[in-house]
Structure formats: C-alpha cells, structure tokens
Motif scaffolding. Sequence first.
Motif, short mmCIF file in Angstrom:
data_model
loop_
_atom_site.label_atom_id
_atom_site.label_comp_id
_atom_site.label_asym_id
_atom_site.label_seq_id
_atom_site.Cartn_x
_atom_site.Cartn_y
_atom_site.Cartn_z
N VAL A 446 31.27 -47.76 30.76
CA VAL A 446 31.96 -46.37 30.08
C VAL A 446 32.44 -45.67 31.29
CG1 VAL A 446 31.22 -44.26 29.06
CG2 VAL A 446 29.95 -46.38 28.49
N GLU A 447 33.86 -45.27 30.89
CA GLU A 447 34.31 -44.49 31.89
C GLU A 447 34.71 -43.28 30.89
OE1 GLU A 447 38.79 -44.13 34.14
OE2 GLU A 447 38.27 -45.71 33.15
N ILE A 448 34.40 -42.14 31.80
CA ILE A 448 34.49 -40.72 30.98
C ILE A 448 35.83 -40.07 31.55
CG2 ILE A 448 33.36 -38.41 30.81
CD1 ILE A 448 30.67 -39.78 31.28
N GLN A 449 36.68 -39.50 30.65
CA GLN A 449 37.65 -38.58 30.99
C GLN A 449 37.38 -37.58 31.62
OE1 GLN A 449 41.55 -39.05 28.67
NE2 GLN A 449 41.42 -36.61 28.47
N LYS A 450 37.96 -37.39 32.70
CA LYS A 450 37.49 -36.00 33.55
C LYS A 450 38.02 -34.57 32.63
CE LYS A 450 37.35 -38.33 37.95
NZ LYS A 450 37.76 -38.40 39.30
N PRO A 451 37.36 -33.56 33.17
CA PRO A 451 37.88 -32.34 32.45
C PRO A 451 39.26 -32.24 32.90
CG PRO A 451 35.52 -32.14 33.61
CD PRO A 451 36.23 -33.46 33.97
N CYS A 452 39.83 -31.03 32.31
CA CYS A 452 41.24 -30.76 32.67
C CYS A 452 41.41 -30.57 34.25
CB CYS A 452 41.70 -29.56 31.99
SG CYS A 452 41.71 -29.89 30.43
N PRO A 453 42.16 -31.17 35.00
CA PRO A 453 42.30 -31.09 36.57
C PRO A 453 42.72 -29.64 36.89
CG PRO A 453 44.23 -32.13 35.46
CD PRO A 453 43.25 -32.07 34.30
N CYS A 454 42.79 -28.71 35.78
CA CYS A 454 43.53 -27.39 36.64
C CYS A 454 42.28 -26.44 36.08
CB CYS A 454 44.76 -26.99 35.49
SG CYS A 454 44.55 -27.30 33.87
N ALA A 455 41.14 -26.96 35.67
CA ALA A 455 39.95 -26.00 35.47
C ALA A 455 39.34 -25.56 36.67
CB ALA A 455 38.96 -26.94 34.50
N GLU A 456 39.78 -25.98 38.10
CA GLU A 456 39.11 -25.59 39.02
C GLU A 456 39.44 -24.09 39.24
OE1 GLU A 456 43.26 -26.39 39.95
OE2 GLU A 456 41.83 -27.52 39.13
N GLU A 457 38.47 -23.43 40.03
CA GLU A 457 38.87 -21.76 40.16
C GLU A 457 39.97 -21.70 40.92
OE1 GLU A 457 35.45 -20.00 41.54
OE2 GLU A 457 33.97 -20.79 40.46
N SER A 458 40.85 -20.62 40.64
CA SER A 458 42.06 -20.28 41.24
C SER A 458 41.77 -19.03 42.07
CB SER A 458 43.29 -19.78 40.14
OG SER A 458 43.51 -20.98 39.32
N ASP A 459 42.57 -18.68 42.98
CA ASP A 459 42.46 -17.49 44.00
C ASP A 459 43.28 -16.55 43.20
OD1 ASP A 459 42.31 -15.71 45.98
OD2 ASP A 459 43.43 -17.05 47.44
N PRO A 460 42.78 -15.26 42.73
CA PRO A 460 43.28 -14.22 42.22
C PRO A 460 44.23 -13.75 43.19
CG PRO A 460 41.15 -14.35 41.71
CD PRO A 460 41.09 -15.39 42.81
N THR A 461 44.03 -13.63 44.61
CA THR A 461 44.59 -12.87 45.68
C THR A 461 45.88 -13.82 46.06
OG1 THR A 461 43.35 -13.84 47.51
CG2 THR A 461 42.56 -11.54 46.36
N ASP A 462 46.33 -14.96 45.58
CA ASP A 462 47.01 -15.91 46.12
C ASP A 462 48.33 -15.17 45.91
OD1 ASP A 462 48.38 -18.53 47.30
OD2 ASP A 462 49.27 -18.48 45.26
N GLU A 463 49.45 -14.77 46.94
CA GLU A 463 50.71 -14.11 46.70
C GLU A 463 51.69 -15.00 45.75
OE1 GLU A 463 52.36 -13.32 50.38
OE2 GLU A 463 50.91 -12.18 51.08
#
Length: 795
Positions: A446-463
Amino acid sequence: MCELYKIFILAIICLNFIAIKADNPCIFEDTCERCLSADMSCAWCTDKLYELRYRCLNRTQLLENGCRPDYIYENEPELHTLIDAPLKDYEASSSRATQVQPQRVYVKLVKSHPERIKLSYRPARYNPLDLYILMDLTWTMRDDRETLIKLGLELATTLRNLTTNYRLGFGSFADKPEMPMIMPQLRENPCAKERQVCEPTYGYRHHLALTENAKEFVQSVNASRVTGNLDNLEGGLDALMQVLVCPKEIGWKEEARKVVILVTDGFMHFAGDGLLAGITKKNDKRCHLSGEGEYLGSLVYDYPSLEEIYRELLERKISVIFAVTEDVVPTYREFSSLMKEISNVEILSADSSNILELIQKSYENFIKRTQFSDNSPDFIRVEYETDCGGQFPTLLKRNYCNDVALGTTVDFYINLTLTDFPPTGVYTHKIRIEESALNEFMEIEVEIQKPCPCAEESDPTDEYSRFQCNDNGYMQCGMCQCDPAWTGPFCTCPTDATNATTLEAIERLCRKPYDIKQPDDLGPVCSNRGECDCGTCFCFPGYEGKFCECPECNADCDPERANCVCGQCVCKYGWSGNRCNCKESTDGCIGPMGEVCSDRGYCECGECVCDEPYVGRYCEIGSETDNKFCTFFEPCVSCMIEEKTASGKCPNVTDICGKAEKHERFTAVYVTEELDIENRCLARVENEFGIECDHYFTYKMINHLENYLLIQINKCEPINYASVIGFVMLATFILGLIIICIIWGCIRAKDAREYARFEADQARGYFMESPIYNDPIRKYVVPKEINRKQSNPFL
C-alpha cells in the motif's frame, strides 16, 4: 464606458462560474484537502499566478482557465497485480499448493476513495496434514491409551483416505506435580490408592515428533505410561502451549495443515490456578522442553490463559480438536465458541474407540471452512464481501464461508479505504490478507497519496507573499489568506466597503440572472436571503448557495447517504427513497435461511413486502403450520436442547447445526423469560425421562451482523409415584377423619334435638305406669269425709 465594460466582464465571469458548477461537483471546495476528497476527478491548482476564483476543478478545466500543468495536484489511484500464480493442488515436486490468488498486489490509496481487490480461494487436494495427538494419561484414561495402541495402524489408513501426505506425532500430559494438584505422600506412585503402580506425576511429556512412520507412532504410544493426579482438573493448556511454541521440537511443517487433537475426560486448569501451588510466574509462552521431551517449566510457570492459547493458535496457524467425554462436552463447547475458526469439539466414547471417526469428521469440517483476516492499520478500513461460491444470491459483508467443497473456487471482494492520513508520517505499508488455518495469504503493498504539498504552514510576514495579496494578506496554497479587514481573491475588497460604485459592481456578483440567456436581467441581491460582502453572498440561516437561492438541507439529508443539491437530497450510490434512508442492498431482507424474503415477496427499503397470504419479517409465516424459520431451525434447536438438558440423545449436534450455520452464522442464547407468543416456534423434545417436553425458540438479528437464536428451555419432571401415593393416602386419611367428625357431629346434634323434644313431651303429659307392672293386691281407703257422714252397715 469603463464601468460598463467592467460590469460586462464580471457578468461573463459569473456565467462562466455557473456553467462550470453544472459540470463539476467540487467547484466550491475551498481547501486542497477537501477538494481532493470531494470527487475522484477533482484537482487543485497551486499556481500563484492563477487568477480564476475557483481552484478546485477537474484537470481539463484548470488547464483551460490558465493553471500551469506543473502546479496541478490531483488524485492518482493505482492498482497493479504483482504476482498472480494460478490456483493448483498440492504437488510433491514443488512441495506446495497454491490456494489463494493473486499472491501480491500493489495499490495506491487516495483518502476517502475505496479500492476494490478480488481474492480467489480454492481448497487444495492432497494438501499435507500434520496431526499431533496430545493425550491425557491420568488414571481414568488408561483404557483410552490401550484403545489408541490397538487403533494405531488403522489411524494411518484413516489419514491416508484424507490425504496421502500426512505425519503423526504424540505427547501426553497430566498436571503440575505439586500440592494441591497431587498428594505429597503419593508423589512417586500417585496410583497407590488404586492398588496399582504407575509413573510419577508430570506436567507434559513430548514422546514423538511428527513422522510418516505409523509403526513408530504405535510404539511411542505403547511405551508411554499412565500416571495420576488428585482432582479432575488437568494441565492440558500447559501442554498445549508447549506444543504450539516448540515448532522445532514438534516438527511442524510450514505448508501443512496443522492439527492438534487433545484427548481428555477432565476439565482444565487456567491462568491463576498455579498460585494454589505457590507458582507465581506468568506463563512466558516460550519452549521449555528438555532433550528427552520433558517440560521443565511445569513448577516454574503458571498455566496459560485461554486467550493466550487462542492468540498462539491464530499466529501459528494451528487448529485444535477437543475430543472429550460426554460429561465435559458443554464446557469445551463454550471454549470452542470463543475461537470457532480454529477449533472443534467432538464427543469421545468412554474408551476412545471412536477416535478415528472423530479425526476424519473434524478434518473434513476444517477443510470445508475458510476465514480471512488482516493486519491493516487503524487508518485503513478493510471490508470483505462474498457470495461463498454461489451459496447466497447476493454479496454479503462477511470474511468467512462454510461448506466449501474441495476444488470449489470462492471469490472475496476486499475494499480498502483510507480514512485518515497516518499519524507517524509513514506512507508505505504492507497488509497481509491471510487464511486463518493455513499459511496462505495475499500481500498488499500500500502506498498512500500524501496530503496536498501546499498544506504546510506559510509565513504571514513574508514580504513577497504579502505583495501577491496587495499587502492585505498572505499567499498560502495558491490562495490569498486575507487580513481581518479584507476579502476577495487577492484581498482587494474591504469588508466594510463605502465606495458606491465599487459596491454596485460587487453587488452585481451577488445577483443571479433570472434567465441564463439574458445575463443583464438580474435578480435581487443574494435573492433577498442574505448579505453581499465583496461579491460573496453570506446567507441568512436556513439558506445556502452562491446566491442564497437554495434552502438548506434538513436533518433528514444525511451526508453519509446523500448530497444536498440546492435544498434537495440527491442520494449517493447504494441509497434511495425520499430521505435517502433506504439501502438498495437486500441484506436487510435476507433471512436466516439465506433467501430474500423467503422467496415469498420482494425487498423494499431494506424491508420485506410479502405476497399474500404470507407475513413475518422475512415472509416466513404462511399459516400456523407453515413457518419456514421454525422448520429450518427445529432440527438444530432440538439437538441443542437435548445436549443442554443432558439427555444424551444428539451426538451429532455439530453436523446438524452446521447446516444452519452454512446460511447464517448465529449465536445460541438460552433464556429464562417467556418468548413472544406470536413469533416463537415450538420444539418438542423427549427428555431423559421419556417425557415429550415443549420448548420454544425464536430468531433475533441486530444490525444485520449479530444473529441470535433465543431458546427457552422448559423443565418437565417425571411423576414421583411414591410421593403421589403417600399424598393420596394422607389426603384420604384426613378426608375420612373429617367425614367421620362431620357424621359424629350430625348424630350428636340429632340426638340433642330428640332429647329436647322428649323432655318437652314429658312436661306436657301425665306419668303413667304400664299395667303389666301393676301390683295385683288392691287397697282402698274410704275417705274420712265419707266415714263421718255415713255409717258402716256391717258394723
């Protein structure tokens, strides 16, 4: 003109959105994870340059609307068969049979979307058999040992009829040689009270490893010696544990069907009983046999529990037959009911003369039954469906089949569903679907399709991230996450907009055209059922939809059974009815006989609609004398009642009730309360006193999974003639005494009345004497008055 142009462009975009929604079920999903779970065709665009408001579409639509291919994340399920050797019987050349197909499968699972795998099973002919006879050799079993010696060579013939590839082994047991299991003064000769000499008590002794030489088996049994202990509780579980955990010493063959037949006339000690002898160490489930086959841990480790034995039997694929005498059969049947898939109970005659028949019968029962289990993790749900090779008209949710003949192929459909992502972050697993009594299995990679790659936390202060969202929010997963005061795809809409022109343009996005052919003919803002906030309708309670045009689905629209589309329940696959509360499956209409509505009606919404004149939950009742359920289960129930009441008239309860379990597995429950008169069935059984006694039973199903056969046993005692005669004599004496007293009282009363009448008559009459008693001499005296008046002429 500029404003009109903008309004025209917005109208075209709105129409485009409406058309897209009609073609795509997941257009309004606002996160990557929810998008992929909505439908297998859905894909999510993570392209930061993508300008369309909706990022959850199918791949074609995303490409058409400008999402770059490398930024599309979509569901990618896969299913491949890696090893698919055909089914075959046992062959000596390869020393193996193939009973499960396919043997190895690769599957890539997508969350919430099941994958279906077909597994085929066929019991092989000529499969090897390893039979180990574990015998109680306490004093009461001495004649059974002699019988086994006499039947030794015939045993080889019996096994040869079952399979040409068999091996035999032998071991014996008694009990722990410590008080209170034995008498200390009789330690060396526990049979002294019987005026006999026998072996000192031992726990377990392994006499002969599995061998093809039947004569060697007979010699081993002949060389064994009888011993003894104090009570009728033996150390059978102690010995059985060693037989299981000593595969090298016993000689178990991996590919063989492994069977232990435990022969005894007594009960067993369980975990905790060793404390009576001062043995406090828990059974360690390890092999402690000496080179001579003697169990060295008898006085060191406590007895094992039944649960520990069950786990070892399952793990090592070993089945056990309890061949026990009739007086202890009910107890061992209770043991066996806790591990049905790998155990069986047979009634042993007083001298074990029927042991050959028991071995043949139990072996045939084992090979006719198959059951599969798995080692799936908690976040992968595994469900089984089968019709047991055509035994049932539809697929049933079950992982076992009974009465599977040799050479018959049975198909199981295995549904794998990823319910959640693994908490450990490991996305590759191996699941083994294995037969409970054989070393036959299908391995699933069994291989499990990973969650969306963009689901990681972003930096709200990134310019740069904030620049992409007009400094009113930050970019995450291709979408702007706006600050509290802003909204819109790029955080350009203030939540409290005051610009009238801008407000008009925004409100236009919140107004639905009356007719799609006339896009300028718009309806009220949010259908007068909500408020427009920066081009998005926020509906009042009770309404939903892009323009609040749809009433909310009520509580009857269960999300597990239906999708709510504009206030209407649209049933999912497998459900029907106005409220989508009706299963299209006929499982709820399949009665205990395995027929849909007893072939006397049809299934509607999981319930039977019976033809005239039939009634009952499964249309099983035609009249007072026509009840399919009663007719179907009466032989099994009568047999079980005879066994329960110890009348001893039904030795083949396993065969009779096995035919009923072929259609539906059930649990027999004996109840004391009265069963419902309208639904109960009658079983008339002759008890041990020769009296025909009426008992009642009925069938109860819970959630179509747990099936119970409720049996009400009545006691019919014989007439105690001595008590009846004594009671009649005592009653006759007391009744006669009462009658005499009544007559005596009546006579006394009558005499009293007569005497009273006599006294009354005496008081009213004159006293007269009978003339018979008058004196013959008469005297007469002249009265003085006469004397004075007249003179006597004679004087």
